[in-house]
Design a protein around this motif. Structure first.
Motif, mmCIF file in Angstrom:
data_model
loop_
_atom_site.group_PDB
_atom_site.id
_atom_site.type_symbol
_atom_site.label_atom_id
_atom_site.label_comp_id
_atom_site.label_asym_id
_atom_site.label_seq_id
_atom_site.Cartn_x
_atom_site.Cartn_y
_atom_site.Cartn_z
ATOM 1 N N ALA A 41 -74.290 50.768 -0.323
ATOM 2 C CA ALA A 41 -74.812 49.672 -1.141
ATOM 3 C C ALA A 41 -75.495 50.195 -2.398
ATOM 4 O O ALA A 41 -75.403 49.574 -3.462
ATOM 5 C CB ALA A 41 -75.783 48.828 -0.329
ATOM 6 N N ILE A 42 -76.175 51.339 -2.283
ATOM 7 C CA ILE A 42 -76.857 51.910 -3.445
ATOM 8 C C ILE A 42 -75.848 52.482 -4.439
ATOM 9 O O ILE A 42 -75.956 52.273 -5.644
ATOM 10 C CB ILE A 42 -77.847 53.007 -3.001
ATOM 11 C CG1 ILE A 42 -78.984 52.379 -2.204
ATOM 12 C CG2 ILE A 42 -78.390 53.780 -4.199
ATOM 13 C CD1 ILE A 42 -79.820 53.392 -1.438
ATOM 14 N N VAL A 47 -68.266 47.513 -2.642
ATOM 15 C CA VAL A 47 -67.814 47.629 -1.257
ATOM 16 C C VAL A 47 -68.110 46.348 -0.491
ATOM 17 O O VAL A 47 -67.389 45.967 0.415
ATOM 18 C CB VAL A 47 -68.502 48.833 -0.561
ATOM 19 C CG1 VAL A 47 -68.134 48.913 0.895
ATOM 20 C CG2 VAL A 47 -68.143 50.110 -1.280
ATOM 21 N N TYR A 48 -69.158 45.650 -0.873
ATOM 22 C CA TYR A 48 -69.608 44.467 -0.160
ATOM 23 C C TYR A 48 -68.946 43.209 -0.705
ATOM 24 O O TYR A 48 -68.617 43.105 -1.877
ATOM 25 C CB TYR A 48 -71.130 44.339 -0.260
ATOM 26 C CG TYR A 48 -71.843 45.390 0.540
ATOM 27 C CD1 TYR A 48 -72.169 45.163 1.857
ATOM 28 C CD2 TYR A 48 -72.168 46.621 -0.013
ATOM 29 C CE1 TYR A 48 -72.818 46.123 2.611
ATOM 30 C CE2 TYR A 48 -72.804 47.590 0.722
ATOM 31 C CZ TYR A 48 -73.129 47.328 2.037
ATOM 32 O OH TYR A 48 -73.757 48.291 2.774
ATOM 33 N N PHE A 58 -79.817 38.556 -1.540
ATOM 34 C CA PHE A 58 -80.584 39.732 -1.921
ATOM 35 C C PHE A 58 -79.796 40.538 -2.941
ATOM 36 O O PHE A 58 -78.571 40.499 -2.961
ATOM 37 C CB PHE A 58 -80.838 40.641 -0.701
ATOM 38 C CG PHE A 58 -81.649 40.005 0.370
ATOM 39 C CD1 PHE A 58 -83.025 39.948 0.268
ATOM 40 C CD2 PHE A 58 -81.047 39.467 1.496
ATOM 41 C CE1 PHE A 58 -83.785 39.365 1.262
ATOM 42 C CE2 PHE A 58 -81.792 38.879 2.487
ATOM 43 C CZ PHE A 58 -83.173 38.826 2.377
ATOM 44 N N ASP A 59 -80.513 41.299 -3.744
ATOM 45 C CA ASP A 59 -79.878 42.279 -4.610
ATOM 46 C C ASP A 59 -79.355 43.396 -3.708
ATOM 47 O O ASP A 59 -80.096 43.942 -2.886
ATOM 48 C CB ASP A 59 -80.910 42.831 -5.602
ATOM 49 C CG ASP A 59 -80.348 43.968 -6.420
ATOM 50 O OD1 ASP A 59 -79.278 43.789 -7.017
ATOM 51 O OD2 ASP A 59 -80.996 45.026 -6.448
ATOM 52 N N LEU A 60 -78.073 43.721 -3.823
ATOM 53 C CA LEU A 60 -77.467 44.677 -2.890
ATOM 54 C C LEU A 60 -78.034 46.080 -3.013
ATOM 55 O O LEU A 60 -78.090 46.818 -2.031
ATOM 56 C CB LEU A 60 -75.948 44.696 -3.055
ATOM 57 C CG LEU A 60 -75.244 43.465 -2.485
ATOM 58 C CD1 LEU A 60 -73.744 43.541 -2.735
ATOM 59 C CD2 LEU A 60 -75.512 43.324 -1.001
ATOM 60 N N THR A 61 -78.484 46.480 -4.193
ATOM 61 C CA THR A 61 -79.093 47.799 -4.324
ATOM 62 C C THR A 61 -80.411 47.852 -3.559
ATOM 63 O O THR A 61 -80.675 48.809 -2.828
ATOM 64 C CB THR A 61 -79.306 48.161 -5.799
ATOM 65 O OG1 THR A 61 -78.045 48.082 -6.468
ATOM 66 C CG2 THR A 61 -79.874 49.551 -5.949
ATOM 67 N N GLN A 67 -81.780 49.202 4.127
ATOM 68 C CA GLN A 67 -80.923 49.711 5.207
ATOM 69 C C GLN A 67 -81.082 51.220 5.366
ATOM 70 O O GLN A 67 -81.139 51.733 6.478
ATOM 71 C CB GLN A 67 -79.453 49.376 4.939
ATOM 72 C CG GLN A 67 -79.100 47.923 5.026
ATOM 73 C CD GLN A 67 -79.126 47.386 6.436
ATOM 74 O OE1 GLN A 67 -79.606 46.301 6.651
ATOM 75 N NE2 GLN A 67 -78.607 48.097 7.393
ATOM 76 N N LEU A 68 -81.149 51.932 4.255
ATOM 77 C CA LEU A 68 -81.284 53.381 4.293
ATOM 78 C C LEU A 68 -82.596 53.782 4.966
ATOM 79 O O LEU A 68 -82.616 54.638 5.856
ATOM 80 C CB LEU A 68 -81.218 53.939 2.871
ATOM 81 C CG LEU A 68 -81.219 55.455 2.775
ATOM 82 C CD1 LEU A 68 -80.068 55.912 1.899
ATOM 83 C CD2 LEU A 68 -82.523 55.965 2.211
ATOM 84 N N VAL A 69 -83.694 53.156 4.580
ATOM 85 C CA VAL A 69 -85.005 53.495 5.159
ATOM 86 C C VAL A 69 -85.047 53.148 6.645
ATOM 87 O O VAL A 69 -85.501 53.953 7.469
ATOM 88 C CB VAL A 69 -86.139 52.784 4.383
ATOM 89 C CG1 VAL A 69 -87.455 52.876 5.123
ATOM 90 C CG2 VAL A 69 -86.266 53.368 2.986
ATOM 91 N N LEU A 70 -84.556 51.966 7.009
ATOM 92 C CA LEU A 70 -84.551 51.585 8.421
ATOM 93 C C LEU A 70 -83.668 52.516 9.249
ATOM 94 O O LEU A 70 -83.996 52.856 10.386
ATOM 95 C CB LEU A 70 -84.103 50.130 8.586
ATOM 96 C CG LEU A 70 -85.100 49.062 8.134
ATOM 97 C CD1 LEU A 70 -84.469 47.680 8.220
ATOM 98 C CD2 LEU A 70 -86.377 49.125 8.948
ATOM 99 N N GLY A 71 -82.545 52.955 8.691
ATOM 100 C CA GLY A 71 -81.675 53.897 9.388
ATOM 101 C C GLY A 71 -82.348 55.235 9.621
ATOM 102 O O GLY A 71 -82.253 55.822 10.703
ATOM 103 N N VAL A 72 -83.059 55.722 8.624
ATOM 104 C CA VAL A 72 -83.778 57.000 8.765
ATOM 105 C C VAL A 72 -84.884 56.869 9.809
ATOM 106 O O VAL A 72 -85.069 57.763 10.648
ATOM 107 C CB VAL A 72 -84.345 57.461 7.396
ATOM 108 C CG1 VAL A 72 -85.309 58.613 7.558
ATOM 109 C CG2 VAL A 72 -83.208 57.854 6.469
ATOM 110 N N VAL A 73 -85.617 55.757 9.794
ATOM 111 C CA VAL A 73 -86.675 55.541 10.792
ATOM 112 C C VAL A 73 -86.068 55.476 12.197
ATOM 113 O O VAL A 73 -86.607 56.068 13.144
ATOM 114 C CB VAL A 73 -87.487 54.263 10.475
ATOM 115 C CG1 VAL A 73 -88.419 53.901 11.618
ATOM 116 C CG2 VAL A 73 -88.259 54.437 9.186
ATOM 117 N N ALA A 74 -84.942 54.784 12.333
ATOM 118 C CA ALA A 74 -84.277 54.695 13.639
ATOM 119 C C ALA A 74 -83.874 56.081 14.141
ATOM 120 O O ALA A 74 -84.034 56.396 15.326
ATOM 121 C CB ALA A 74 -83.048 53.789 13.549
#
Length: 133
Positions: A41-42, A47-48, A58-61, A67-74
């Motif tokens: 997305a960034i 792609v979307y 939402f703004d996709l960026t 999504q990136l931050v939540l993925g790293v936290v997960a």
């Protein structure tokens, strides 16, 4: 009259450990998928799917960074799950719930992927909640 004490069998302890490991692996893999989704997305919003009349627009960026931050936290929480830390189970349920909401909000942009990740995070929540350690 004998008092009732609850002893865990080795089999039930192994099953409980197996479920936590299962949740840790699923959370790690789904976190990687969300990380990649955030990068997509960034890097390239093409792609979307574009949905002009979606109520949660939402703004996709910006969405990609979320999504990136939540993925790293997960992925980080999954490392704690491998060590069987109680904090990791609690945070794992919370982060999986947040990621379910995030993927629900992004269904119009990437529908199949969002539904697959919702199912994976639901399994993570189930596996972390069913175990009593």
């Amino acid at each position: 009259m004998a008092t009732a004490t609850h002893h865990r069998s080795r089999g039930s302890e192994a099953a409980a450990g197996g479920l936590v490991t299962f949740a840790a692996v699923l959370l790690f893999v789904a976190g990687i998928l969300d990380l990649f989704r955030g990068i997509m997305a960034i890097a390239d919003d093409d792609v979307y799917v574009s949905t002009p009349n979606y109520i949660f627009k939402f703004d996709l960026t910006s969405w990609g960074w979320i999504q990136l931050v939540l993925g790293v936290v997960a992925m980080g929480v999954s490392a704690g799950l491998f060590s069987r830390a109680l904090w990791a189970r609690v945070v794992g349920v919370a982060i999986a719930a947040l990621l379910i909401v995030a993927n629900f909000l992004s269904i119009p942009y990437y529908p199949v992927w969002s539904l697959v990740l919702i199912a994976l995070y639901a399994f993570v929540i189930w596996a972390l909640c069913v175990v009593r350690e």
